[in-house]
Write a protein that holds these residues in place. Structure first.
Motif, PDB file in Angstrom:
ATOM      1  N   HIS A 119       0.804  -1.316  -0.152  1.00 24.98           N
ATOM      2  CA  HIS A 119      -0.024  -0.045  -0.030  1.00 24.98           C
ATOM      3  C   HIS A 119       0.757   1.342  -0.075  1.00 24.98           C
ATOM      4  CE1 HIS A 119      -3.991  -1.503   0.990  1.00 24.98           C
ATOM      5  NE2 HIS A 119      -3.798  -2.361   1.136  1.00 24.98           N
ATOM      6  N   MET A 120       1.832   1.276   0.807  1.00 25.97           N
ATOM      7  CA  MET A 120       2.774   2.442   1.080  1.00 25.97           C
ATOM      8  C   MET A 120       3.592   2.744  -0.341  1.00 25.97           C
ATOM      9  SD  MET A 120       3.381   4.726   3.164  1.00 25.97           S
ATOM     10  CE  MET A 120       4.684   6.133   3.629  1.00 25.97           C
ATOM     11  N   HIS A 121       4.192   1.591  -0.834  1.00 26.67           N
ATOM     12  CA  HIS A 121       4.982   1.550  -2.110  1.00 26.67           C
ATOM     13  C   HIS A 121       4.023   2.329  -3.324  1.00 26.67           C
ATOM     14  CE1 HIS A 121       7.466   0.345  -5.288  1.00 26.67           C
ATOM     15  NE2 HIS A 121       6.814  -0.022  -5.814  1.00 26.67           N
ATOM     16  N   SER A 122       2.883   1.669  -3.359  1.00 32.73           N
ATOM     17  CA  SER A 122       1.929   2.328  -4.057  1.00 32.73           C
ATOM     18  C   SER A 122       1.618   3.914  -3.953  1.00 32.73           C
ATOM     19  CB  SER A 122       0.571   1.320  -4.110  1.00 32.73           C
ATOM     20  OG  SER A 122      -0.292   2.169  -4.983  1.00 32.73           O
ATOM     21  N   ALA A 123       1.499   4.112  -2.886  1.00 35.12           N
ATOM     22  CA  ALA A 123       1.140   5.589  -2.337  1.00 35.12           C
ATOM     23  C   ALA A 123       2.322   6.328  -2.511  1.00 35.12           C
ATOM     24  CB  ALA A 123       0.831   5.624  -1.069  1.00 35.12           C
ATOM     25  N   ILE A 124       3.460   6.003  -2.449  1.00 36.80           N
ATOM     26  CA  ILE A 124       4.644   6.767  -2.817  1.00 36.80           C
ATOM     27  C   ILE A 124       4.803   6.866  -4.189  1.00 36.80           C
ATOM     28  CG2 ILE A 124       7.147   6.670  -2.699  1.00 36.80           C
ATOM     29  CD1 ILE A 124       6.855   5.218  -0.021  1.00 36.80           C
ATOM     30  N   GLY A 125       4.718   5.943  -5.077  1.00 40.03           N
ATOM     31  CA  GLY A 125       4.692   6.000  -6.460  1.00 40.03           C
ATOM     32  C   GLY A 125       3.645   7.053  -6.963  1.00 40.03           C
ATOM     33  N   PHE A 126       2.269   7.037  -6.366  1.00 39.66           N
ATOM     34  CA  PHE A 126       1.356   7.987  -6.849  1.00 39.66           C
ATOM     35  C   PHE A 126       1.833   9.549  -6.598  1.00 39.66           C
ATOM     36  CE2 PHE A 126      -1.388   5.348  -8.355  1.00 39.66           C
ATOM     37  CZ  PHE A 126      -2.770   5.824  -8.821  1.00 39.66           C
ATOM     38  N   GLY A 127       2.308   9.619  -5.093  1.00 41.39           N
ATOM     39  CA  GLY A 127       2.991  10.785  -4.625  1.00 41.39           C
ATOM     40  C   GLY A 127       4.156  11.521  -5.815  1.00 41.39           C
ATOM     41  N   LEU A 128       4.891  10.554  -6.058  1.00 39.29           N
ATOM     42  CA  LEU A 128       5.945  10.917  -6.960  1.00 39.29           C
ATOM     43  C   LEU A 128       5.472  11.164  -8.429  1.00 39.29           C
ATOM     44  CD1 LEU A 128       8.864   8.561  -5.847  1.00 39.29           C
ATOM     45  CD2 LEU A 128       8.470  10.957  -5.213  1.00 39.29           C
ATOM     46  N   GLY A 129       4.097  10.859  -8.783  1.00 37.01           N
ATOM     47  CA  GLY A 129       3.520  10.959 -10.029  1.00 37.01           C
ATOM     48  C   GLY A 129       3.861   9.946 -10.964  1.00 37.01           C
ATOM     49  N   GLN A 130       4.225   8.821 -10.208  1.00 36.18           N
ATOM     50  CA  GLN A 130       4.435   7.665 -11.287  1.00 36.18           C
ATOM     51  C   GLN A 130       3.455   6.544 -11.171  1.00 36.18           C
ATOM     52  OE1 GLN A 130       8.149   6.191  -9.473  1.00 36.18           O
ATOM     53  NE2 GLN A 130       9.549   7.902  -9.937  1.00 36.18           N
ATOM     54  N   ARG A 131       2.509   6.495 -12.114  1.00 40.58           N
ATOM     55  CA  ARG A 131       1.467   5.499 -11.894  1.00 40.58           C
ATOM     56  C   ARG A 131       1.653   4.279 -11.698  1.00 40.58           C
ATOM     57  NH1 ARG A 131      -3.794   7.468 -11.731  1.00 40.58           N
ATOM     58  NH2 ARG A 131      -4.899   5.537 -12.764  1.00 40.58           N
ATOM     59  N   PHE A 132       2.403   3.820 -12.824  1.00 38.09           N
ATOM     60  CA  PHE A 132       2.625   2.462 -12.832  1.00 38.09           C
ATOM     61  C   PHE A 132       4.227   2.129 -13.035  1.00 38.09           C
ATOM     62  CE2 PHE A 132      -1.598   2.938 -15.019  1.00 38.09           C
ATOM     63  CZ  PHE A 132      -2.202   2.061 -14.355  1.00 38.09           C
ATOM     64  N   GLY A 133       4.546   0.727 -12.370  1.00 41.02           N
ATOM     65  CA  GLY A 133       6.042   0.728 -12.435  1.00 41.02           C
ATOM     66  C   GLY A 133       6.838   1.683 -11.835  1.00 41.02           C
ATOM     67  N   GLY A 134       6.574   1.996 -10.679  1.00 34.61           N
ATOM     68  CA  GLY A 134       7.238   3.029  -9.986  1.00 34.61           C
ATOM     69  C   GLY A 134       9.019   2.810 -10.014  1.00 34.61           C
ATOM     70  N   HIS A 135       9.629   3.873 -10.176  1.00 41.24           N
ATOM     71  CA  HIS A 135      11.120   3.841 -10.359  1.00 41.24           C
ATOM     72  C   HIS A 135      11.723   4.450  -9.184  1.00 41.24           C
ATOM     73  CE1 HIS A 135      14.659   2.830 -12.752  1.00 41.24           C
ATOM     74  NE2 HIS A 135      15.111   3.773 -12.566  1.00 41.24           N
ATOM     75  N   PHE A 136      11.666   3.881  -8.045  1.00 46.02           N
ATOM     76  CA  PHE A 136      12.273   4.611  -6.699  1.00 46.02           C
ATOM     77  C   PHE A 136      12.535   3.520  -5.699  1.00 46.02           C
ATOM     78  CE2 PHE A 136       8.693   4.005  -3.796  1.00 46.02           C
ATOM     79  CZ  PHE A 136       7.689   3.893  -4.927  1.00 46.02           C
ATOM     80  N   GLY A 137      13.196   3.612  -4.807  1.00 42.76           N
ATOM     81  CA  GLY A 137      13.587   2.775  -3.796  1.00 42.76           C
ATOM     82  C   GLY A 137      13.551   3.328  -2.309  1.00 42.76           C
ATOM     83  N   ILE A 138      13.464   2.779  -1.139  1.00 45.11           N
ATOM     84  CA  ILE A 138      13.502   3.369   0.020  1.00 45.11           C
ATOM     85  C   ILE A 138      15.001   2.873   0.747  1.00 45.11           C
ATOM     86  CG2 ILE A 138      11.362   3.792   0.381  1.00 45.11           C
ATOM     87  CD1 ILE A 138      11.498   1.264   2.221  1.00 45.11           C
ATOM     88  N   LYS A 139      15.584   4.059   1.421  1.00 45.53           N
ATOM     89  CA  LYS A 139      16.689   3.791   2.214  1.00 45.53           C
ATOM     90  C   LYS A 139      16.479   3.792   3.824  1.00 45.53           C
ATOM     91  CE  LYS A 139      21.172   3.943   3.196  1.00 45.53           C
ATOM     92  NZ  LYS A 139      22.125   3.017   2.836  1.00 45.53           N
ATOM     93  N   VAL A 140      16.959   2.876   4.296  1.00 48.22           N
ATOM     94  CA  VAL A 140      17.016   2.965   5.844  1.00 48.22           C
ATOM     95  C   VAL A 140      18.038   3.751   6.425  1.00 48.22           C
ATOM     96  CG1 VAL A 140      16.725   1.744   8.005  1.00 48.22           C
ATOM     97  CG2 VAL A 140      15.481   0.680   6.033  1.00 48.22           C
ATOM     98  N   VAL A 141      17.675   4.880   6.718  1.00 43.48           N
ATOM     99  CA  VAL A 141      18.574   5.971   7.314  1.00 43.48           C
ATOM    100  C   VAL A 141      18.796   5.734   8.571  1.00 43.48           C
ATOM    101  CG1 VAL A 141      19.289   8.412   7.316  1.00 43.48           C
ATOM    102  CG2 VAL A 141      18.007   7.584   5.486  1.00 43.48           C
ATOM    103  N   ARG A 142      20.058   5.450   9.069  1.00 38.59           N
ATOM    104  CA  ARG A 142      20.184   5.204  10.640  1.00 38.59           C
ATOM    105  C   ARG A 142      21.707   5.453  11.170  1.00 38.59           C
ATOM    106  NH1 ARG A 142      20.510   1.059   6.302  1.00 38.59           N
ATOM    107  NH2 ARG A 142      21.569  -0.847   7.078  1.00 38.59           N
TER     108      ARG A 142
END
Lengths: 239, 239
Positions: B216-239
């Motif tokens: 769900h979150m992956h999909s929402a982030i893709g939408f937030g970035l304006g990437q409807r299908f096949g989102g091209h992004f990743g998440i980095k755990v910053v610690r």
């Protein structure tokens, strides 16, 4: 600004203290201020009694949910636990009307660690309700149609939400979702005053589902990093 | 190495092509190889017919689920959709026994975009089943106790899983979870050969819940970035 924080738990304390530090007038709402101040034991999450905490944090006014909401210029932060939030907020609907309500609650079905089904490790989250096809954020918005609900803060511990620079120099991402653009803008402004530089608008409040369900992943990442309680990390959307 | 990829969808194609590029012998399993090759229309996700794709990707052997699994030295990648995975894998239990099965499926209750409850926007995920108190990864492990299930890859599009350097120079995080340390180690080795430098072991397979619910979150982030299908992004755990 005059800002209300509803709730007296650890997350609500983090916001109240930070807001005072930023020069705001902070009104903390609780169900029964006298009862809150009368407590002499740590709360269910191990925080020191609120009266004791408040004595070390001048500039915060403790009052009822309704009076705190009424005192706010615009912004109200919901720090009421997910289990109780809809009922408590519905009872405060009048003074909340027209205001921006920032909600960071996770709708756990339990309220206390002792209700958690051990020996499942803490960190594997207990059941969420609602989940998947609805969210607490949406439930609150439906219950209070005159309030502008923004889901935010929920993807991190509140200690790092109010102090993002304490993690990786602040280079990580915070999210907002909601159906009211002006309310999301105000929330983003508040986040920027906390030190956030990457606030991503996920879109409508339906995205609160993913943000709340991320609680499982947040917990798992904390475990993966060897941080059992109060994880000190963030996630950055790399694009 | 001889590696099996089960499934012929877009994600499975990405892995098969990348593995061949890395010098592996790749065995792709499908329910009915003749039927797969006979198809002349794009698949339900809009990918070109498999026979046409295969003609442009020499070095891949298309065979049955069972023969592909039997041909693998160690590693089997499950690219069967979440809706069908448990049944198809249970029917392949014999040749899978003792092997490492990397599962990246999300347990959507639908199989095709046309089954999706419009006008809910694509990106707000349809119902997951199981969810919250169980996961597809755990279901597969229970159904195939002799197989070493690792949940991984599921937090990104498979195009960026096989080519992490295409996002932010590769500085983002991939996750593994499972109950078999040697299988997670093999999976991490494969990920490193893909180019991953930050692979975080979340712990036991129960963490697959958070990884799948992150859809769900992956999909929402893709939408937030304006990437409807096949989102091209990743998440980095910053610690």
């Amino acid at each position: 600004m005059k800002i209300a924080v509803l709730g007296t738990g650890g997350g609500a304390r983090a916001h109240a203290a930070r807001l005072v530090g930023l020069g705001h007038e902070v009104f903390v709402g609780t169900r029964d201020p006298e009862a809150t101040l009368a407590r002499s034991e740590p709360d269910m999450m191990g925080n020191v009694p609120y009266g004791q905490w408040l004595a070390g944090h001048p500039g915060i006014t403790l009052t009822s949910f309704g009076d705190a909401a009424a005192a706010a210029d615009e912004l109200v932060i919901n720090g009421i636990d997910g289990h109780s939030a809809v009922a408590a907020l519905t009872a405060t609907a009048g003074p909340l009307t027209g205001r921006t309500l920032i909600d960071y609650a996770v709708p756990y079905v339990y309220r206390h660690r002792s209700e958690h089904p051990w020996p499942t490790p803490w960190g594997v989250m207990p059941k969420l309700d609602p989940c998947d096809t609805d969210s607490l954020g949406e439930q609150i918005q439906r219950a209070l149609p005159g309030v502008k609900v923004v889901k935010s803060f929920v993807t991190q511990e509140q200690a790092t939400v109010v102090d993002p620079r304490s993690v990786g120099g602040g280079d990580h991402t915070m999210f907002v979702a909601g159906d009211h653009a002006d309310a999301k803008q105000r929330t983003t402004g508040l986040l920027e005053s906390y030190g956030w530089t990457d606030v991503l608008d996920l879109g409508p409040l339906v995205c609160a589902r993913g943000m709340e369900m991320y609680a499982h992943m947040h917990s798992a990442i904390g475990f993966g990093l060897g941080q059992r309680f109060g994880g000190h990390f963030g996630i950055k959307v790399v694009r």
